[in-house]
Design an enzyme around this catalytic site. Structure first.
Site, PDB file in Angstrom:
ATOM      1  N   ASP A 182       0.843  -1.203   0.000  1.00 57.15           N
ATOM      2  CA  ASP A 182       0.000   0.000   0.000  1.00 57.15           C
ATOM      3  C   ASP A 182       0.875   1.249   0.000  1.00 57.15           C
ATOM      4  O   ASP A 182       2.057   1.197   0.326  1.00 57.15           O
ATOM      5  CB  ASP A 182      -0.947   0.003   1.210  1.00 57.15           C
ATOM      6  CG  ASP A 182      -0.292  -0.576   2.447  1.00 57.15           C
ATOM      7  OD1 ASP A 182       0.916  -0.326   2.652  1.00 57.15           O
ATOM      8  OD2 ASP A 182      -0.981  -1.287   3.202  1.00 57.15           O
ATOM      9  N   ASP A 241       0.904   4.781   1.728  1.00 56.78           N
ATOM     10  CA  ASP A 241       0.311   5.664   2.732  1.00 56.78           C
ATOM     11  C   ASP A 241       0.896   7.062   2.615  1.00 56.78           C
ATOM     12  O   ASP A 241       2.036   7.246   2.190  1.00 56.78           O
ATOM     13  CB  ASP A 241       0.573   5.111   4.141  1.00 56.78           C
ATOM     14  CG  ASP A 241      -0.061   3.744   4.333  1.00 56.78           C
ATOM     15  OD1 ASP A 241      -1.053   3.457   3.645  1.00 56.78           O
ATOM     16  OD2 ASP A 241       0.457   2.961   5.157  1.00 56.78           O
ATOM     17  N   ASP A 243       7.920   3.058  14.155  1.00 57.09           N
ATOM     18  CA  ASP A 243       8.610   2.001  14.912  1.00 57.09           C
ATOM     19  C   ASP A 243      10.084   1.834  14.529  1.00 57.09           C
ATOM     20  O   ASP A 243      10.970   2.084  15.337  1.00 57.09           O
ATOM     21  CB  ASP A 243       7.830   0.668  14.855  1.00 57.09           C
ATOM     22  CG  ASP A 243       7.356   0.277  13.459  1.00 57.09           C
ATOM     23  OD1 ASP A 243       7.728   0.954  12.475  1.00 57.09           O
ATOM     24  OD2 ASP A 243       6.616  -0.727  13.355  1.00 57.09           O
TER      25      ASP A 243
HETATM   26  P1  ATP Z   1       3.326  -3.782   5.489  1.00 59.08           P
HETATM   27  O1  ATP Z   1       4.147  -4.068   4.310  1.00 59.08           O
HETATM   28  O2  ATP Z   1       3.038  -4.977   6.284  1.00 59.08           O
HETATM   29  O3  ATP Z   1       2.095  -2.973   5.210  1.00 59.08           O
HETATM   30  P2  ATP Z   1       4.127  -1.418   6.871  1.00 59.08           P
HETATM   31  O4  ATP Z   1       5.446  -0.967   7.411  1.00 59.08           O
HETATM   32  O5  ATP Z   1       3.536  -0.598   5.793  1.00 59.08           O
HETATM   33  O6  ATP Z   1       4.282  -2.927   6.448  1.00 59.08           O
HETATM   34  P3  ATP Z   1       1.749  -0.859   8.305  1.00 59.08           P
HETATM   35  O7  ATP Z   1       1.146  -1.604   9.440  1.00 59.08           O
HETATM   36  O8  ATP Z   1       1.028  -0.726   7.026  1.00 59.08           O
HETATM   37  O9  ATP Z   1       3.170  -1.521   8.094  1.00 59.08           O
HETATM   38  O10 ATP Z   1       2.090   0.576   8.896  1.00 59.08           O
HETATM   39  C1  ATP Z   1       2.490   1.674   8.097  1.00 59.08           C
HETATM   40  C2  ATP Z   1       3.564   2.479   8.824  1.00 59.08           C
HETATM   41  O11 ATP Z   1       3.049   2.969  10.067  1.00 59.08           O
HETATM   42  C3  ATP Z   1       4.803   1.696   9.208  1.00 59.08           C
HETATM   43  O12 ATP Z   1       5.732   1.651   8.150  1.00 59.08           O
HETATM   44  C4  ATP Z   1       5.333   2.481  10.386  1.00 59.08           C
HETATM   45  O13 ATP Z   1       6.016   3.623   9.970  1.00 59.08           O
HETATM   46  C5  ATP Z   1       4.049   2.918  11.073  1.00 59.08           C
HETATM   47  N1  ATP Z   1       3.617   1.954  12.099  1.00 59.08           N
HETATM   48  C6  ATP Z   1       2.786   0.913  11.937  1.00 59.08           C
HETATM   49  N2  ATP Z   1       2.597   0.247  13.070  1.00 59.08           N
HETATM   50  C7  ATP Z   1       3.319   0.880  14.009  1.00 59.08           C
HETATM   51  C8  ATP Z   1       3.513   0.694  15.399  1.00 59.08           C
HETATM   52  N3  ATP Z   1       2.943  -0.317  16.034  1.00 59.08           N
HETATM   53  N4  ATP Z   1       4.309   1.584  16.041  1.00 59.08           N
HETATM   54  C9  ATP Z   1       4.882   2.605  15.386  1.00 59.08           C
HETATM   55  N5  ATP Z   1       4.738   2.821  14.085  1.00 59.08           N
HETATM   56  C10 ATP Z   1       3.965   2.000  13.388  1.00 59.08           C
HETATM   57 MG    MG Z   2       1.610  -0.888   4.951  1.00 60.07          MG
END
Ligand code: ATP
Ligand code: MG
Length: 450
Positions: free
Chosen positions: A74, A76, A152
């Site tokens: 995705d 964001d 994170d």
């Molecule tokens: P994925 O490929 O699984 O979507 P992602 O890194 O994009 O991995 P998401 O859960 O979509 O994970 O979250 C988007 C962003 O939000 C992360 O890249 C991170 O910067 C932030 N984020 C998500 N969860 C947390 C958390 N528990 N604590 C701090 N930051 C978070």
């Molecule tokens: Mg994501």
């Protein structure tokens, strides 16, 4: 933006004391991302926000995955605009979330998530709510830099500016990404206590992106694994699916076990040997490698099948315990299923539609041993036959005595319906079939009367 309380400043200083925060701007010639790789809807949303006078960047996993030459799941967006302001700019958009308020902008069925930059808070002003070190709500808005710091891991805190095509790095994530290191932003223990799910996320990114955990990021996890007990079971189910159904479950399981995270989620699934190492059974490890393979081939995977495999060992133990108490046959099996699922959903809230699949798969297993008569045809016609048969194949890898049974079911599936009927009925013992018929008659009568 709300002013910080004194508590917050101390907390934030401790939390980020290791950080040397300085914005590094990486030019296109170095990072290699180009706008053609970015979803056009996301670019359009960023452009609209910019034209309206706000800052807006692509953030998080999308930027990370572009830099790792992977297809992002995705895209964001983070912006200086507040949720209501974002909402006002896009006709087809909706405010969502309570823990984090966000705006979803819709393009048909495709959704772009737009979040306002978040900052620090002291946990008492109502917008951020902290309980025992845990963030339970976070709607304190902040600057772009603060938004990077509250994320994170450093590799998840990179921002991409599609206008001048630069990557903006406040935490050293760009270098970590190039070096293959997963590093928590700020003090790891504090940040795991704020949100224990970050421990599972750490394992997920290491196992799926071939990253090595930085020593200080890794060190507190085993000690803090028990904090997962305080996380909502529904959120844990989501994380379990992400970590085990995204194509890297086989890599993730040993890490999850090594840190004691898995044992918090599924306490009866693994076995510990004399050396203190944890092992899954063949059914579980094969289920995970099959899942990984299916994901790699773009085939669908269901949490129901995975849960059936995760809980197979606890189920067998429960059946033995009930048999020792005098229950027999299917009574022991179905009571054991109820007990195992009831206990498990208290820890990880597996939705009923998936426990139902696991239940069907389990209940069909004893039926595979009966290879005669109409019941063969009935079993072949079951909605969940294919999943249950796949499960039988996994069991046969562990139990050699099941191999001829699995072989028999493999062969009969390859036949035409007529041949199947012939094979099933040819071997049906006449007497038994007759007895079953007699037994069923009165039941049918009752139905007709009703
Ligand atoms: P994925 O490929 O699984 O979507 P992602 O890194 O994009 O991995 P998401 O859960 O979509 O994970 O979250 C988007 C962003 O939000 C992360 O890249 C991170 O910067 C932030 N984020 C998500 N969860 C947390 C958390 N528990 N604590 C701090 N930051 C978070
Ligand atoms: Mg994501």
């Amino acid at each position: 933006m709300k002013p910080f309380g004194a508590v917050s400043v101390v907390h934030e200083q401790k939390k980020y004391k290791h950080l040397n925060q300085e914005l590094r701007i990486i030019p296109e010639t170095e990072h290699g991302i180009n706008n053609e790789q970015v979803c056009q809807h996301a670019l359009w949303v960023i452009q609209r926000l910019r034209e309206a006078g706000y800052d807006a960047y692509l953030v998080g996993g999308g930027v990370r995955d572009l830099l790792m030459a992977r297809n992002p799941k995705d895209f964001d967006i983070a912006t200086s605009a507040h949720p209501e302001e974002v909402k006002a700019l896009f006709a087809r958009s909706r405010l969502i979330g309570r823990r984090f308020r966000l705006v979803h902008v819709y393009f048909g069925r495709y959704v772009i998530e737009v979040a306002t930059f978040r900052g620090h808070g002291d946990g008492t002003n109502g917008e951020r709510h902290v309980e025992g070190g845990r963030i339970v709500r976070d709607n304190v808005f902040g600057s772009e830099e603060e938004d990077a710091l509250r994320r994170d891991f450093t590799i998840n805190a990179l921002m991409y500016d599609p206008q001048n095509r630069t990557v903006r790095d406040y935490t050293g994530g760009y270098r970590d990404l190039r070096d293959g290191i997963l590093r928590m932003i700020g003090d790891p223990e504090t940040r795991y206590r704020e949100d224990p799910v970050r421990m599972i996320r750490a394992v997920r990114f290491c196992s799926s992106r071939a990253l090595t955990m930085d020593a200080t990021t890794e060190q507190p996890i085993s000690k803090l694994a028990h904090l997962l007990r305080d996380v909502s079971p529904a959120r844990l189910f989501e994380e379990v699916c992400k970590v085990f159904l995204s194509g890297f479950g086989s890599n993730a399981l040993p890490l999850m076990a090594q840190y004691g995270l898995f044992q918090e989620l599924f306490p009866y699934t693994l076995e510990q040997d004399a050396q203190g190492d944890w092992h899954g059974d063949t059914v579980l490890s094969q289920a995970l490698s099959n899942t990984d393979l299916r994901v790699a081939q773009d085939k669908p995977v269901t949490p129901g099948f995975l849960m059936a495999a995760m809980l197979w060992r606890p189920l067998q133990q429960q059946i033995l315990a009930l048999e020792a108490e005098g229950l027999t046959g299917m009574d022991a099996v179905s009571e054991a299923i109820d007990a195992v699922l009831e206990e498990q959903v208290r820890l990880v809230a597996i939705p009923r539609r998936y426990t139902a699949i696991a239940r069907e798969i389990w209940l069909m297993q004893p039926r595979f041993r009966r290879m005669r008569g109409k019941r063969v045809l009935r079993l072949l016609g079951e909605r969940r036959f294919r999943a249950a048969y796949d499960f039988l194949l996994l069991r046969a890898l562990e139990s050699p005595e099941l191999q001829p049974v699995a072989q028999w079911w493999t062969e009969i599936q390859e036949k035409s319906p007529q041949e199947q009927e012939q094979q099933a009925l040819a071997t049906a013992p006449v007497n038994r079939g007759a007895r079953r018929k007699r037994r069923r008659r009165p039941r049918r009568k009752t139905n007709e009367e009703a």
